[in-house]
Design a protein around this motif. Sequence first.
Motif, PDB file in Angstrom:
ATOM      1  N   GLU A 518       0.849  -1.194   0.000  1.00  0.00           N
ATOM      2  CA  GLU A 518       0.000   0.000   0.000  1.00  0.00           C
ATOM      3  C   GLU A 518       0.882   1.241   0.000  1.00  0.00           C
ATOM      4  OE1 GLU A 518      -3.212   2.376   2.628  1.00  0.00           O
ATOM      5  OE2 GLU A 518      -2.664   0.357   3.313  1.00  0.00           O
ATOM      6  N   LEU A 519       0.535   2.192  -0.848  1.00  0.00           N
ATOM      7  CA  LEU A 519       1.339   3.408  -0.945  1.00  0.00           C
ATOM      8  C   LEU A 519       0.889   4.409   0.110  1.00  0.00           C
ATOM      9  CD1 LEU A 519       3.547   4.936  -2.511  1.00  0.00           C
ATOM     10  CD2 LEU A 519       1.761   5.856  -3.981  1.00  0.00           C
ATOM     11  N   ASN A 520       1.682   4.556   1.152  1.00  0.00           N
ATOM     12  CA  ASN A 520       1.437   5.616   2.129  1.00  0.00           C
ATOM     13  C   ASN A 520       2.780   6.068   2.689  1.00  0.00           C
ATOM     14  OD1 ASN A 520       2.246   3.722   4.142  1.00  0.00           O
ATOM     15  ND2 ASN A 520       0.139   2.950   4.254  1.00  0.00           N
ATOM     16  N   GLU A 521       2.743   7.161   3.421  1.00  0.00           N
ATOM     17  CA  GLU A 521       3.988   7.772   3.901  1.00  0.00           C
ATOM     18  C   GLU A 521       4.844   6.779   4.686  1.00  0.00           C
ATOM     19  OE1 GLU A 521       5.370  10.585   3.315  1.00  0.00           O
ATOM     20  OE2 GLU A 521       3.762  11.530   2.148  1.00  0.00           O
ATOM     21  N   GLU A 522       4.159   6.002   5.504  1.00  0.00           N
ATOM     22  CA  GLU A 522       4.873   5.097   6.400  1.00  0.00           C
ATOM     23  C   GLU A 522       5.627   4.014   5.606  1.00  0.00           C
ATOM     24  OE1 GLU A 522       3.657   1.908   9.818  1.00  0.00           O
ATOM     25  OE2 GLU A 522       2.210   3.481   9.311  1.00  0.00           O
ATOM     26  N   ASN A 523       4.882   3.368   4.675  1.00  0.00           N
ATOM     27  CA  ASN A 523       5.515   2.327   3.879  1.00  0.00           C
ATOM     28  C   ASN A 523       6.624   2.897   3.003  1.00  0.00           C
ATOM     29  OD1 ASN A 523       3.938   0.365   4.907  1.00  0.00           O
ATOM     30  ND2 ASN A 523       2.468   0.320   3.205  1.00  0.00           N
ATOM     31  N   TRP A 524       6.401   4.103   2.502  1.00  0.00           N
ATOM     32  CA  TRP A 524       7.410   4.727   1.653  1.00  0.00           C
ATOM     33  C   TRP A 524       8.690   4.961   2.449  1.00  0.00           C
ATOM     34  CZ3 TRP A 524       8.155   5.102  -3.322  1.00  0.00           C
ATOM     35  CH2 TRP A 524       9.189   5.922  -3.772  1.00  0.00           C
ATOM     36  N   GLN A 525       8.511   5.467   3.667  1.00  0.00           N
ATOM     37  CA  GLN A 525       9.672   5.727   4.511  1.00  0.00           C
ATOM     38  C   GLN A 525      10.439   4.437   4.771  1.00  0.00           C
ATOM     39  OE1 GLN A 525      10.646   8.809   5.058  1.00  0.00           O
ATOM     40  NE2 GLN A 525      12.528   7.807   5.790  1.00  0.00           N
ATOM     41  N   LYS A 526       9.673   3.362   4.976  1.00  0.00           N
ATOM     42  CA  LYS A 526      10.309   2.066   5.215  1.00  0.00           C
ATOM     43  C   LYS A 526      11.101   1.617   3.983  1.00  0.00           C
ATOM     44  CE  LYS A 526       9.363  -2.692   6.642  1.00  0.00           C
ATOM     45  NZ  LYS A 526      10.141  -3.233   5.526  1.00  0.00           N
ATOM     46  N   TYR A 527      10.504   1.860   2.817  1.00  0.00           N
ATOM     47  CA  TYR A 527      11.157   1.514   1.548  1.00  0.00           C
ATOM     48  C   TYR A 527      12.499   2.241   1.423  1.00  0.00           C
ATOM     49  CZ  TYR A 527      11.943   2.199  -3.512  1.00  0.00           C
ATOM     50  OH  TYR A 527      12.493   2.297  -4.762  1.00  0.00           O
ATOM     51  N   VAL A 528      12.465   3.552   1.708  1.00  0.00           N
ATOM     52  CA  VAL A 528      13.694   4.336   1.610  1.00  0.00           C
ATOM     53  C   VAL A 528      14.723   3.858   2.638  1.00  0.00           C
ATOM     54  CG1 VAL A 528      14.663   6.655   1.889  1.00  0.00           C
ATOM     55  CG2 VAL A 528      12.515   6.350   0.646  1.00  0.00           C
ATOM     56  N   ASP A 529      14.244   3.585   3.850  1.00  0.00           N
ATOM     57  CA  ASP A 529      15.171   3.117   4.893  1.00  0.00           C
ATOM     58  C   ASP A 529      15.812   1.782   4.515  1.00  0.00           C
ATOM     59  OD1 ASP A 529      14.564   5.354   6.292  1.00  0.00           O
ATOM     60  OD2 ASP A 529      13.152   4.394   7.665  1.00  0.00           O
ATOM     61  N   ASP A 530      14.991   0.899   3.934  1.00  0.00           N
ATOM     62  CA  ASP A 530      15.523  -0.402   3.517  1.00  0.00           C
ATOM     63  C   ASP A 530      16.625  -0.239   2.480  1.00  0.00           C
ATOM     64  OD1 ASP A 530      13.878  -1.700   5.189  1.00  0.00           O
ATOM     65  OD2 ASP A 530      12.456  -2.422   3.666  1.00  0.00           O
ATOM     66  N   LEU A 531      16.388   0.666   1.532  1.00  0.00           N
ATOM     67  CA  LEU A 531      17.398   0.902   0.495  1.00  0.00           C
ATOM     68  C   LEU A 531      18.696   1.393   1.119  1.00  0.00           C
ATOM     69  CD1 LEU A 531      15.555   2.685  -2.454  1.00  0.00           C
ATOM     70  CD2 LEU A 531      16.574   0.417  -2.426  1.00  0.00           C
ATOM     71  N   LYS A 532      18.537   2.304   2.075  1.00  0.00           N
ATOM     72  CA  LYS A 532      19.746   2.850   2.710  1.00  0.00           C
ATOM     73  C   LYS A 532      20.487   1.753   3.459  1.00  0.00           C
ATOM     74  CE  LYS A 532      18.499   7.643   2.752  1.00  0.00           C
ATOM     75  NZ  LYS A 532      18.084   8.848   3.457  1.00  0.00           N
ATOM     76  N   ALA A 533      19.718   0.904   4.124  1.00  0.00           N
ATOM     77  CA  ALA A 533      20.356  -0.187   4.865  1.00  0.00           C
ATOM     78  C   ALA A 533      21.078  -1.136   3.910  1.00  0.00           C
ATOM     79  CB  ALA A 533      19.319  -0.944   5.678  1.00  0.00           C
ATOM     80  N   ALA A 534      20.543  -1.257   2.695  1.00  0.00           N
ATOM     81  CA  ALA A 534      21.136  -2.202   1.740  1.00  0.00           C
ATOM     82  C   ALA A 534      22.295  -1.580   0.973  1.00  0.00           C
ATOM     83  CB  ALA A 534      20.071  -2.707   0.773  1.00  0.00           C
ATOM     84  N   GLY A 535      22.664  -0.341   1.306  1.00  0.00           N
ATOM     85  CA  GLY A 535      23.871   0.216   0.704  1.00  0.00           C
ATOM     86  C   GLY A 535      23.668   1.416  -0.203  1.00  0.00           C
ATOM     87  N   TYR A 536      22.450   1.998  -0.218  1.00  0.00           N
ATOM     88  CA  TYR A 536      22.213   3.141  -1.099  1.00  0.00           C
ATOM     89  C   TYR A 536      23.140   4.299  -0.741  1.00  0.00           C
ATOM     90  CZ  TYR A 536      19.913   6.942  -3.560  1.00  0.00           C
ATOM     91  OH  TYR A 536      19.671   8.013  -4.366  1.00  0.00           O
TER      92      TYR A 536
END
Lengths: 552, 322, 294
Positions: A518-536
Motif C-alpha cells: 500500500e502506498l502511504n507515507e509510512e511504507n514509503w519511509q520504510k522503503y527508503v530506509d531499507d534501500l539505505k540499509a542495503a547500501g544506497y
Amino acid sequence: MNKKKVVSLLLATMMLGGVLAGCATTAAAPAASAEPAKEEAAAPAAEGEAAAPAAEASGSGTPGYEGDGGEFSMYLRSTFIDWINDLEWYKVAEERTGVHVNYQRGADEEDATYPEIDQMVLSGTLTDCALAKQDQANVYGMQGAFYNLKPLIEQYAPHIQAYLADHPDYEKLITAEDGAIYGLLTENANALKSSIWFYRADHFEKAGVDPASIKNVDDLTDALRTLKEYYKDVPNYYPLNGREEVFRFITLFNCGNSADDSGVKGFYYNNVEWGFDPTAAYDMVETMKLWYDEGLINPEWVAGAFSEGDWEGAMWEGRGSISYDFYTRPATFNLAGKDYDPDYNMQILDFIADKDGNPVRQQTPTLYNEKRATVININASEETAKDIIQWIDYFYSEEGQTLANWGVEGVSYEETPEGRKFLVSYNDELAKPDGTMEWTFLSDRFTVCKPVEAEAFFSFNDPAVAEASVRLFTEENLRHGVNIIYNEEEATELATLTASLVDMSKAGMVSFITGKTELNEENWQKYVDDLKAAGYDRVIELQTEAYNNTYK
Amino acid sequence: MSAKKNKTAVQAVPKKPLGERIKKDIKKNYLLYIMLIPGLLVLVLFKFGPVGAMVIAFQKFSAFKGISGSPWVGLDQFRRIVKDPYMLKLVKNTVILAVLSVVVVFPVPIIFSLFLNEVRNRRIRSTVQSASFLPYFISSAVMVSILYTLVSPSYGLVNKIIEFFGGKSIFFMAEPGWFRPLYIILQIWQTFGYSTVIYIAAMMAIDTEQYEAADMDGANRWQKMWYITLPSISSSVIVMLIISIGNIFSVDLDRILLMYNSSVYETADVIQSYVYRIAFDSAGFPDYSYGTAVNMLKSVIAFILVIIANKLAAKYSETRLF
Amino acid sequence: MMKHKKKIDLFEIINDTILILIAVICVYPFLYEVFIAISDGRYLAAGQVTFFPKGTNLEVFKYVLNNPKLNITLGMRNSFLYTLFGTIVGVVTTYITAYALSRPQVKSRFLIMGLFTLTWVFEAGLIPTYIILSKLGYVDNPLVMIIPGAINTQYLIICKTYLEGLPYELEDAAMVDGANQFQVLTNVYLPISKSILATIGTFYAVGIWNQYLTPQIYLKKSEYKVIQQILRTLVLSSSTDGETMQTININGFALNQYNMKAAAIVIAMAPIILVYPFVQKYFKSGILIGSVKG
C-alpha cells in the motif's frame, strides 16, 4: 585383430591430441604475437621516423589520411558490425585508406560486451583493438594490457592531436591517473538529444484528443483516460506503452539523478540517462499507480516483462497510442505502420511540463560516451597499433569527417549556397533490407571513433523527425550528463552494490504501483530506509568520491 | 568375486624391493598404464586444475595479471562476505529453494510410483512411464522457454485459463512471489520420471507371494500398498532422500539463470547465480576472487553434507553413493 | 491376481484415468509449442489461441530455418557436431579409463578413483574452472564442448561397476591365449560391453546437447553458438529487437514473433524427442546401475 588395436590406439592418441590442442593454441598465440612485437621493438624509432614523413611526402594517398593501409582485428558488439557492413561511406573509407578491419562479433546486447572484454583480457584472446568502457581502459591499461595511445597520437595522428589541443576537457577526461591515455572516447551523438514523446495521430483523432492540449502530467493522464475509454474493447490495449525500462518519466517528476559540485544524487554509475533518485520518487510512483489502476499503462511493461519486440508489436497492432522513446522511432513505426492499419500515423508531441506546469529539462547521456573507448591490445604489433591510430585519425581530419557525416559529394550530398544538403533520403535508405548497402549517417550508432557533426546528424532523418529535432533539442530543453571516471575499487564496489540495489529499488516501486504494497507515507519511509540499509548511501558516497576525483 | 581372488594371489607373491617391483609392474602392465593416460590428463587438468585455481579466493585477482601476478590478501574476501548485506538474502533464497526441492519435490515420484504400480494394463503402464520420463531429457533452455510461452500474459494458455474463469492475467515470470513455485513445478516436471524409474524397479523386485498371502488374509488394495509395497521400497526411498539432502545446495543453475530476471532477484537470486553474475555478467569489473570465496564456502558445506549422506546411506541400506 | 483383472474395478478405472491424465499433462506442453508455432499469428496476437491450434501453417518452420538472422540452423549444426564428437570422445575415454581402473593389476586404481570421486563431490566452481580453461585456450574454442567433459565421474563409476561385474576369468583365458591387454579390451570386453557403451553414450549425448551454461560462458563468437543459447536469445532475452522477428505475411497467414519463438523451441527439442523412444531403455538401465550399485 591388429586393425582394432590400431583403431583404439588412434582414438587414444586423438584424445591426447585433443587435450593438448587446447594448450597448444594458447601457447602458440602469445608466441606468435610476441614475435613481430619484438621485431618492431628492434627498429621502432627508425621506422617511425621514416614512415611518417614518407606518407606525407608520397601524397599519392588520400587527403587527410597519414597511413599506408593495413589490416587489423577489432572486437565489437555484433549489432554494430551489422550496421557497419551495410554502410556505403564506410566502404569508401576502407577503399580510400587501404585499411581493412576484421571485426570479431561480440554479444548482441551492448552491456554484455564489456564482461566479454574482461574475459578476453583474462584468457589472452583479445583482438588487436576493441571497444571498452573507459574504466576498463584505464584499469587494464595501467596494468599493462593496452597501449598508451599518447605517444602513438603524437607520432602518427596529427588530427587527433589537434582535437586534443582544442578539447582540453576531453584530454583530461581520458587521461588515466598515470598520465597515459589508454582509451580514446568517442563523442556521443546521443547527448545532443533525448527521448521524445510520440503518439498515434489517427487514434487521437478518432478518440477526440487534441495533442496540443497535453501540456503537463495531468493533461497527459486525461488524454490517456479518453483513449482508454475509446479503445476499451481492444484486448490488451493500454494507451501508454513502452519497452524494457518503465521508469522513464523521472524528469517529469524531478526524481532523476544529478551530479555537480554539491554531490551526486541518485543512481549514476552505469546509468547516466535513466538513473533515478529513489528517495525522491514518491510523486512518480503515485502517478504511475494511478495510471496502473485505471489501465492506462501497460501492466506487462510495469512488471518489467515487455521486450522491444513486444512493444513494437503492440504499437504496430494498435494496442498502444503513446510512447516516450528513442527519437527516430516515430519514423520507424510509420514505415511499416501502413501494413497494419491504413490510417497509421505516428506523430511527435512537444515536451510535457511537470505537475506544477514548470518546463522540464530532459536528461541526456554524457557528451563523451564512457562506454565507447577504443583500446589497442598490447599484444598487437607496433605496426598494427600505428595502423589503428592512423585509421581513427583519418576520421578526425576534415576529409574523413565529411565522408563519415555526409558521404561522397554528388552521390550522397551536394554543396548548395545554404550549405550541404543530402541527396539521399533517410526513409529510402532505411527501408532497404538488412544486408544491402545504404547511405546512412546515424552517428549514434557506433561506426568508428570520430567527432559528431550535429547538423549532419539531425538533417539525415525522416523530415518530420529532422524538423522536430531542431525544434525540441535546444539547449534549454536538455541537461547533459556529466562524465565520471571510476577507479577499479569504485567500479567493482559500485557494480556489486548496484547489481542488487537498482533492481531492489525498482521492485519496490513496482510493488507500490501494482498495489502489492500500500502506498502511504509510512511504507514509503520504510522503503527508503531499507534501500539505505542495503547500501544506497554507500553508492552515493562512492559516486561522489569518483566525481571529486574526476573534477576536483 | 573373481577380482578378489586375484588380489589375494597377487599379494601372496614374496615382496621384492619397491623400485624393482614398480619396474616389473610397468613392464608387465604398460598397456594398462597407457590406457590410463587420457583419464589422468583429464583428472589433472580439468578436475584438479580448477581446485588449485581456488587459491584466488585468497587474492585480489586481476584478469590481466593472472594468478601469479595478483596480490595476496589473506582472508579479506571472506571478511567481505560476512559484511555483505546481500549475502543473507542469498543464503536465505538458496536454502528455501533447497528445502522446497526436498519437501515438495521428493514425495511426488513415490506417490506416483505407488499408483503406477497398481496399473495392470502393461501398455498403459509403460506409456505413462515413458511420458513421465521424457521431460528429464529436455534441456533447461527448452523447458524454461516452454514455461515462458505457457505463462505469457498476452497469449499464454495459463493466463487464458485464468481469464476464462474471470481472473486477471498474472505476469508470472516477473513476479518475485511466483519464482519459487514455478521453479519447483519445473523441477517436478523434469525429474519425477527419473525417480519413478528407480522406485518402479524396486517394486518389480517384490515377491508376488507377499501379495497373494495378503489376499488370503483379505487385505484390501490400500492395505497392500501401505503394508507391502511401500515398506519394500523403503531402502530406495531412504537412499534417494539422503542423496537429495546431500545435494541440497546444488540448485539447477541453468534453470535459474534462464528463468530469472532483474524483477525477481528478490526471490530468485541464489549463491550460484550471484557468483555467476559478478564473475561473468558484471556491470563493473568481474570480482573473480570474491565469487570464488563465496563459492568455496558453499562447496565446503556441500562437501560435508555429501560425506555425511554417504555415511548414512552406508549405514541404513548397505549401499554407498561412491 | 488374475481374478481381479476380470472384474470391473472402480479404483483401477479412476487410477488409470488419472495417471493417463498426468502423462498427458507431462507431454502436452511440448505439443502446445507445436500448436503455437503453426497457428495463425493474427489469432495469437489477439490472444485467441488456447488448447489447440487456430489456423495451420507449416511455413513457419521453413521461415525460421532459412532466416540467417535467427541463427537457428547454425545453432543446430553446432550442437550436432559438438554432441557427435563429444559423445565419441567421452565414451572412448570413459570406457578406457574405467577398464584400466577395473583391472586389479593397476595398484593405484583406488587412489585414482578416489581422486575422481573427490573432485566430483568437492566442486571447484565456475570461476576457478574458467581461469584454468581460459589459460588452456578453451575460450572461444569449440573443443570446450568436447574435451574438458570427457570423463563424467558418475558415468565412470557406472562403467567401472559394470566392468567389475564381468568375470575376471575372461581376461585370464585370453592372456593364456597370448593376447595382450589391449587385445583383451578390444576382443574380449568390448563386445560384451555394448549395452553399457550405449548407456553412457546416450548420457553423454543428451548431456552435451542440453548444455547451456558452458557454451554461454566459453563460446562467445556467434559462429560457435549452440541451439540452447540461440533459444535463450530468441525467446527469453528481453532485448531481442523486434526487427529480427518482425511480423510477415505468407500465403495469407501472419507469422509473428510468437510463431517464430515456438517454432524455435520445437526445432530445438525435436532431436531429443525423436530419438527418445529408441534410447529410453538405455537410460533406465544406466539409472539403475548408477543408483543401486554405485
